[in-house]
Scaffold this motif. Structure first.
Motif, mmCIF file in Angstrom:
data_model
loop_
_atom_site.group_PDB
_atom_site.id
_atom_site.type_symbol
_atom_site.label_atom_id
_atom_site.label_comp_id
_atom_site.label_asym_id
_atom_site.label_seq_id
_atom_site.Cartn_x
_atom_site.Cartn_y
_atom_site.Cartn_z
ATOM 1 N N LEU A 33 3.561 5.918 -5.625
ATOM 2 C CA LEU A 33 3.509 6.028 -7.090
ATOM 3 C C LEU A 33 2.323 6.891 -7.527
ATOM 4 N N MET A 34 1.180 6.668 -6.879
ATOM 5 C CA MET A 34 -0.006 7.462 -7.206
ATOM 6 C C MET A 34 0.244 8.931 -6.891
ATOM 7 N N VAL A 66 3.940 1.598 -1.249
ATOM 8 C CA VAL A 66 4.566 1.778 -2.567
ATOM 9 C C VAL A 66 3.534 2.285 -3.579
ATOM 10 N N ILE A 67 2.351 1.669 -3.572
ATOM 11 C CA ILE A 67 1.310 2.091 -4.522
ATOM 12 C C ILE A 67 0.917 3.547 -4.263
ATOM 13 N N THR A 68 0.737 3.906 -2.984
ATOM 14 C CA THR A 68 0.391 5.287 -2.642
ATOM 15 C C THR A 68 1.462 6.263 -3.128
ATOM 16 N N ALA A 72 0.828 -1.210 0.000
ATOM 17 C CA ALA A 72 0.000 0.000 0.000
ATOM 18 C C ALA A 72 0.863 1.262 0.000
#
Lengths: 226, 125
Positions: A159-160, A155-157, A153
């Motif tokens: 990138l977003m 890492v995804i956050t 979560a």
């Protein structure tokens, strides 16, 4: 041993070449969603899948690259130092922003998880998604969530955050450089900070600062309230 | 050429030593409060620079290089998603929507609040 050593060097080289290529592509097509980090990762995943190489094997080299992440956060003190007067001058607005970030992060995750009927353990693992990985993992441990989900979560956050930052700043009409940086760093930690540094040094400095302060404040809040 | 390599090596060493000291302190205070070694290292470097114990020129080139290519060091962690996404596979779409909306909300309100507080402060003067 020699073969392993060769593979480590090989995967590091592949990562460097692909990242260079991604930087080049990113410069050619100004499309912020496809930032160099995401593009590189996608390309590497495609290559690994294509040749049927397990992640654990790639990570022999990958973890050596990732081991430099610690010292990189240390080096964020440099833009902080260069902009120290301007940041100190805005101490209260910055702290205000950090408090807003913690409250909005908590409320938005609780609310959205309720709407989507997300499992309680996953919810606990998402609460610290906006702070830097080591701190997020500690927070999740304290809360009793799943650490691996937290890392994903986070890492995804990041990138977003790096992808949407220019749009949020533009359409949100956030004018002050420090405010831009605080918004980026507080929502998307170090990965977002890479984008902030790209914008300019002052934004980068504020982003690095927000990352540290938000992380600390989140952990302290969790210790107090849980 | 040799001089330059030595200079870079010294700069890298200084940065790593500060990082290791940060980790050491982090371990010492672990039972009281969890602060990652890298964040302590960051605070330590800031203190060393502001107190003039360490001159910026002693680390500047390496620091700038690391900051310029910061994204590179996140690539392996991001590739790691090919493994860790399996954990969230069942509700991947919901989670992506949650993370996306939350990220936008946090960034916007934080940035806007800070922006307003700064302009309020400047107007008051």
């Amino acid at each position: 041993m020699n073969k392993d050593f060769f593979m480590v060097i090989f995967y590091i080289l592949v990562t460097i070449i692909i990242f260079k290529f991604s930087l080049y592509i990113n410069k050619k097509i100004k499309f912020t969603i496809l930032n160099p980090v995401l593009l590189s990762a996608i390309l590497i995943i495609i290559i690994l899948k294509f040749f049927n190489i397990p992640y654990s094997q790639y990570n022999q080299g990958g973890k050596i690259i990732a081991s430099a992440l610690g010292p990189i956060v240390v080096v964020l003190a440099v833009p902080l130092y260069k902009n120290r007067y301007n940041l100190m001058k805005n101490f209260i607005p910055i702290m205000g922003g950090v408090i807003v970030s913690i409250i909005t992060s908590l409320i938005s995750v609780l609310l959205l998880c309720k709407i989507f009927k997300i499992d309680h353990v996953i919810l606990l693992s998402l609460l610290s998604k906006s702070i830097t990985t080591p701190m997020a993992v500690e927070s999740t441990k304290l809360l009793g969530g799943n650490e691996a989900i937290t890392v994903a979560a986070v890492v995804i956050t990041g990138l977003m955050g790096a992808a949407v930052a220019p749009l949020i700043i533009k359409y949100g009409k956030i004018k002050n450089n420090i405010a831009k940086g605080i918004g980026i760093g507080a929502s998307s930690h170090a990965v977002g900070t890479t984008k902030a540094i790209e914008m300019n040094e002052e934004v980068g400095a504020a982003s690095g600062l927000a990352m540290g302060v938000t992380g600390l404040a989140t952990i302290i809040a969790i210790i107090i309230f849980s | 050429m040799n001089k330059k390599i030595i200079k870079i090596l010294i700069q890298v060493s200084i940065i790593y030593i500060i990082y290791f000291i940060g980790n050491f302190i982090s371990n010492l205070i672990e039972n009281i409060v969890v602060i990652p070694g890298n964040i302590i290292g960051m605070i330590l470097l800031l203190v060393l620079l502001t107190t003039n114990v360490l001159k910026l020129s002693m680390i500047e080139e390496t620091a700038n290089f690391m900051l310029k290519y910061m994204g590179f060091f996140f690539v392996p962690l991001t590739v790691g998603l090919m493994e860790s996404y399996k954990l969230i596979e069942n509700n991947i779409i919901q989670l992506m929507v949650i993370l996306f909306i939350s990220c936008i909300v946090v960034m916007f309100f934080t940035g806007k609040a800070t922006d307003m507080l700064i302009s309020y402060k400047e107007k008051k003067k």
